[in-house]
Motif scaffolding. Structure first.
Motif, PDB file in Angstrom:
ATOM      1  N   GLY A  74       0.808  -1.219   0.000  1.00  0.00           N
ATOM      2  CA  GLY A  74       0.000   0.000   0.000  1.00  0.00           C
ATOM      3  C   GLY A  74       0.839   1.266   0.000  1.00  0.00           C
ATOM      4  O   GLY A  74       0.425   2.288  -0.547  1.00  0.00           O
ATOM      5  N   ALA A  75       2.024   1.216   0.595  1.00  0.00           N
ATOM      6  CA  ALA A  75       2.903   2.392   0.595  1.00  0.00           C
ATOM      7  C   ALA A  75       3.317   2.741  -0.830  1.00  0.00           C
ATOM      8  O   ALA A  75       3.332   3.922  -1.203  1.00  0.00           O
ATOM      9  CB  ALA A  75       4.137   2.139   1.463  1.00  0.00           C
ATOM     10  N   PHE A  76       3.630   1.747  -1.655  1.00  0.00           N
ATOM     11  CA  PHE A  76       3.958   2.001  -3.055  1.00  0.00           C
ATOM     12  C   PHE A  76       2.757   2.592  -3.783  1.00  0.00           C
ATOM     13  O   PHE A  76       2.890   3.547  -4.544  1.00  0.00           O
ATOM     14  CB  PHE A  76       4.397   0.702  -3.748  1.00  0.00           C
ATOM     15  CG  PHE A  76       5.820   0.314  -3.462  1.00  0.00           C
ATOM     16  CD1 PHE A  76       6.854   0.754  -4.273  1.00  0.00           C
ATOM     17  CD2 PHE A  76       6.122  -0.500  -2.384  1.00  0.00           C
ATOM     18  CE1 PHE A  76       8.164   0.391  -4.010  1.00  0.00           C
ATOM     19  CE2 PHE A  76       7.419  -0.871  -2.111  1.00  0.00           C
ATOM     20  CZ  PHE A  76       8.447  -0.427  -2.927  1.00  0.00           C
ATOM     21  N   GLU A  77       1.588   2.039  -3.543  1.00  0.00           N
ATOM     22  CA  GLU A  77       0.371   2.525  -4.199  1.00  0.00           C
ATOM     23  C   GLU A  77       0.029   3.944  -3.761  1.00  0.00           C
ATOM     24  O   GLU A  77      -0.381   4.770  -4.583  1.00  0.00           O
ATOM     25  CB  GLU A  77      -0.789   1.573  -3.909  1.00  0.00           C
ATOM     26  CG  GLU A  77      -0.601   0.214  -4.541  1.00  0.00           C
ATOM     27  CD  GLU A  77      -1.560  -0.847  -4.029  1.00  0.00           C
ATOM     28  OE1 GLU A  77      -2.315  -0.583  -3.062  1.00  0.00           O
ATOM     29  OE2 GLU A  77      -1.555  -1.952  -4.607  1.00  0.00           O
ATOM     30  N   THR A  78       0.211   4.245  -2.484  1.00  0.00           N
ATOM     31  CA  THR A  78      -0.051   5.598  -1.979  1.00  0.00           C
ATOM     32  C   THR A  78       0.857   6.612  -2.655  1.00  0.00           C
ATOM     33  O   THR A  78       0.404   7.685  -3.071  1.00  0.00           O
ATOM     34  CB  THR A  78       0.144   5.648  -0.452  1.00  0.00           C
ATOM     35  OG1 THR A  78      -0.814   4.788   0.159  1.00  0.00           O
ATOM     36  CG2 THR A  78      -0.010   7.062   0.089  1.00  0.00           C
ATOM     37  N   MET A  79       2.129   6.280  -2.780  1.00  0.00           N
ATOM     38  CA  MET A  79       3.062   7.212  -3.418  1.00  0.00           C
ATOM     39  C   MET A  79       2.681   7.431  -4.884  1.00  0.00           C
ATOM     40  O   MET A  79       2.695   8.560  -5.368  1.00  0.00           O
ATOM     41  CB  MET A  79       4.499   6.688  -3.303  1.00  0.00           C
ATOM     42  CG  MET A  79       4.984   6.542  -1.871  1.00  0.00           C
ATOM     43  SD  MET A  79       4.732   8.007  -0.832  1.00  0.00           S
ATOM     44  CE  MET A  79       5.878   9.132  -1.565  1.00  0.00           C
TER      45      MET A  79
END
Length: 115
Positions: free
Chosen positions: A99-104
């Protein structure tokens, strides 16, 4: 300038620690896995998909597989960083990290700066 694939990942993840003065320029390249770079200290920038960032200690760079990237190192300037290579299989089993990759990506940036 050609863009080449660099690095390899034969396990779920790999962690590297680098410190010192850069010996040579790193040319634009990509990986078939995801990568996180955490700047601990020093004066460097980072380029991902033609976007350039000035990093500061605590900055975290999220690089998706296939994205062209490179550190923008300044000769004679020491830097310190942690680099983490992550397989998709590892990330799928850790939705928060994925999710951190998707958020960025949703924010239109590849870098999270320290507060």
């Amino acid at each position: 300038m050609s863009k080449e694939i660099r690095g390899y990942l034969n396990e779920s993840f790999r962690v590297f620690y680098n410190q010192g003065v850069p010996k040579e320029e790193v040319l634009p390249h990509y990986h078939d896995f995801r990568k996180i770079v955490i700047l601990l200290g020093g004066n460097i920038g980072y380029m991902v998909e033609e976007q350039q960032y000035n990093l500061k200690p605590g900055s975290i760079v999220f690089v998706d597989a296939g994205k062209i990237h490179r550190p923008l190192l300044h000769k004679n300037d020491e830097y310190e960083r942690i680099i983490i290579y992550l397989s998709d299989e590892f990330l799928r089993s850790r939705p928060g990290l994925l999710g951190a990759f998707e958020t960025m990506e949703n924010r239109g940036t590849y870098v999270a700066d320290a507060p």
